[in-house]
Design a protein around this motif. Structure first.
Motif: not given
Lengths: 431, 306
Positions: A394-395, A398-399, A429, A391
């Motif tokens: 993507t974060e 990108d981030n 994370f 999950e």
């Protein structure tokens, strides 16, 4: 008289307000759907993310499906690029208005699967004698199973490839595409000059950084699956390569972020401003058709090994339908995965054929004769790396990864420092 | 709104009662719409900001103020706040100053044909959609192949980086949005200028007041209510900048153009964290309220109402 003018003016203003509202609505209309549902047919709503020529191709395929039988009627609706469509889909699902079938960018499948909103297709796949699940290439089934359920089927799957301007390369004295990073750097430099850049890469989309990192021997995730798998040389090498190429003056960096930087880069490539670029294999047909030079396709050059990072989209169906609708959905999904249809879709775009039947379909083979590089990406299937459902992907992409790639290339941070930061922040994370 | 109170409350006649009821009925549609589309979402925004989970999860877990903590500890969010404030400052100041100058100039030449044409040209960008303007400028401002840089080069200047460099990207976006919004504000200020009674100017002329002095001592104070209004409107709209950022830079390079609303969008839909997005939304709300309040407070002393 004055009163009339006032009324007219306020009506005009009201119209502009309405126009403002409908601006977003217009694009969600079906792209030229033909005919209406035959009586008694089950209507299926299908959301996709393919604009322009690929969108027309999808509509054509759907129209053919609708014409081929009269039990199911599919309504194809374009919902914008992956990000925009993802936005609308999340809102629709949470509001209880999910479409029956949707095309989802693969890394987002996990989010829907873990929320339990996807239909398990396994019972249908196993019990349908016309359908052979094992015929699909294992490489493209990577985002299909979630906790033993078959939640998605491969549709428009792609890999990044290297596109090159054959004319420019020949002029620079080379008769083949670069196979290694060193060769790529050398050839790019040879083609650079007079407003032309030998190589271009979108910094805004770290898919390409990951692609290069894999060929340098790294992994997307570490063995424990709780951090990045390139906290070593494989992470720093692509950055160093780009820094070196900036020093050479051969690296073209398009402006914009995410998908915008990709389309800017493709425009530069088609205009002959940059002569080699990494882009999704799905862009092949469009690049060939819009360039006035010969377009070549090659593997992403390797540092130590060939590797391919998966990309593109899968088809999913949403749970909570009536049995009648489920059966209709299955018919449509089965049709989309069948050899001839998948072959047609791959032939029309550059997406990967998803099975031998698709690869050997007449339409794909015919197209291969015209577009000789169409199947370069197919061979890369053997080098597909496995990616788990995640999950945070993507974060982090990108981030964390994207951010430090930019910090390094335009912010002046050293590659080692950048990768160290990625490692620290990505780790947070999974704590 | 008058705050006068009559000493003795008069008994309402039947007619007056009907009239009062009529007032409520007439206001009802607007109030209902306001409650449904503004008040309820606002309350839900605050409520949702206390939960985790993604947008499609069935039962998001209650996390209290954790989302706010994450925001305050995040360097990226600090950067986003700074960007938003800097962007707002640049756009509002540039817009108001340019609008006043252009409006005054147009006003002084109001009887010439040139005036009509200029006014039309300045107003036109306002009616084009932000999306078209942004796409257009994305190309014009391209640092390598863009039109603006070829003009600069032809005039003998060095290329400007525009959207390509973190140092200039935010300013470039602000510039585009100022260009786009200017016509609207010029129009408002022109209207204010036309409302200044001419006898004030005549008095100044008799006293032989210099032009600049007339401008600062008469014109500016007389249009100050409009300037206040325009600056409030411009501030709120620049706080909410989204389309141009989304199209021109996507928040990059290096997060240099990432603004509050874009951040909210990214967290809600791209990264699947609606809780954090709602928390950022609440912060946006507080900021806009605070700044608007401050603007009214500070300018109360300086604004001259006729």
């Amino acid at each position: 008289m004055k009163k009339w003018i006032a009324i007219l003016l306020s009506m005009a203003m009201a119209m502009t307000l309405l126009a403002g509202c409908s601006g977003g609505g217009d694009e969600t209309q079906g792209t030229g759907a033909q005919g209406a549902a035959p009586e008694g047919a089950v209507t299926i709503e299908f959301w996709h993310s393919m604009g322009s020529t690929t969108g027309e191709l999808i509509q054509e395929i759907v129209d053919e499906f609708n014409a081929s039988q009269d039990e199911v009627y599919v309504e194809a609706i374009y919902q914008g690029d992956y990000t925009t469509a993802g936005t609308k889909l999340q809102a629709a699902v949470s509001g209880g208005n999910a479409p029956h079938v949707a095309q989802i960018e693969i890394t987002r499948v996990g989010m829907y699967a873990s929320a339990g909103v996807l239909l398990d297709l396994l019972p249908y796949a196993e019990n349908d004698p016309e359908f052979d699940l094992d015929a699909l290439y294992p490489g493209v089934m990577d985002y299909s199973y979630y906790e033993g359920q078959l939640v998605s089927l491969p549709n428009g799957r792609s890999v990044p490839v290297l596109y090159y301007n054959v004319d420019a390369l020949t002029e620079a004295g080379y008769d083949h595409a670069p196979e290694t990073w060193d060769e790529m750097r050398e050839m790019a430099l040879a083609m650079t000059g007079d407003g032309v850049y030998g190589y271009g890469c979108p910094l805004g989309d770290s898919w390409y950084y990951l692609a290069l990192m894999l060929t340098a021997g790294g992994q997307v995730y570490n063995d424990e699956g709780n951090n990045i798998g390139f906290h070593d040389e494989s992470g720093t090498k692509p950055l160093q390569l780009w820094l070196d190429m900036i020093e050479d003056g051969s690296l073209y960096l398009p402006e914009g972020d995410d998908y915008a930087s990709n389309s800017a880069l493709r425009n530069a490539f088609m205009a002959g401003v940059c002569t080699m670029t990494m882009q999704s294999s799905a862009q092949y047909r469009s690049l060939v058709d819009n360039s006035d030079f010969e377009v070549g396709v090659a593997y992403i050059p390797k540092d130590v090994t060939y590797a391919a990072i998966p990309g593109g989209s899968n088809l999913v169906a949403f749970s909570g339908m009536s049995e009648e609708e489920e059966e209709a959905v299955w018919k449509f999904m089965k049709y989309m995965c069948s050899g001839d249809v998948a072959g047609k879709y791959a032939a029309g775009t550059g997406y990967l054929p998803t099975s031998d039947a698709a690869l050997n379909s007449d339409i794909y083979q015919e197209m291969l004769a015209q577009y000789p590089y169409l199947d370069v990406a197919v061979e890369q299937l053997d080098y597909f790396v496995e990616m788990p459902f995640d999950e945070s992907y993507t974060e982090i992409k990108d981030n964390v990864v994207g951010k430090y790639v930019q910090e390094c290339i335009i912010g002046g941070m050293s590659p080692e420092e950048a990768v160290e930061h990625m490692y620290e922040e990505a780790g947070a994370f999974y704590e | 709104m008058s705050r006068e109170k009559t000493a003795v409350r008069p008994a309402y006649g039947k007619n007056e009662k009907r009239e009062r009821l009529m007032g409520y009925i007439l206001a009802a549609p607007a109030v209902i719409l306001l409650v449904v589309f503004t008040v309820y979402p606002l309350i839900y925004l605050i409520y949702r900001s206390l939960f985790g989970g993604n947008l499609i999860a069935k039962d998001p877990d209650f996390v209290g103020i954790e989302n706010y903590q994450t925001l305050f500890e995040s360097e990226d969010f600090h950067k986003v706040l700074t960007n938003t404030l800097v962007y707002t400052l640049i756009t509002v100041v540039l817009t108001i100053v340019l609008a006043v100058i252009i409006a005054s100039w147009l006003h002084s030449k109001r009887n010439r044909k040139l005036n009509d044409i200029t006014q039309t040209f300045i107003f036109t960008p306002h009616i084009i959609s932000v999306v078209s303007v942004s796409t257009l400028f994305l190309w014009l401002m391209d640092s390598k192949m863009g039109f603006l840089n070829s003009v600069l080069n032809a005039l003998g200047f060095d290329s400007y980086t525009f959207l390509a460099s973190p140092d200039t990207a935010l300013f470039s976006i602000a510039l585009v949005m100022v260009w786009k919004g200017l016509g609207y504000y010029v129009l408002l200020i022109m209207a204010a200028l036309q409302n200044i009674p001419s006898n004030v100017y005549e008095a100044a002329e008799i006293d032989d007041t210099p032009k600049l002095r007339t401008f600062f001592k008469i014109t500016l104070p007389m249009i100050s209510p409009t300037i206040l209004f325009t600056s409030v409107v411009a501030t709120i709209s620049s706080f909410k900048v989204f389309d141009s950022v989304s199209i021109m830079t996507g928040g990059g390079p290096l997060n240099s153009t990432n603004t509050l609303v874009y951040y909210i969008y990214e967290y809600a839909y791209r990264y699947g964290k609606p809780g954090q997005a709602c928390a950022a939304g609440v912060i946006l709300l507080i900021f806009v309220c605070a700044i608007t309040f401050l603007q009214f407070k500070v300018s109360k002393k300086r604004v001259y109402y006729q």
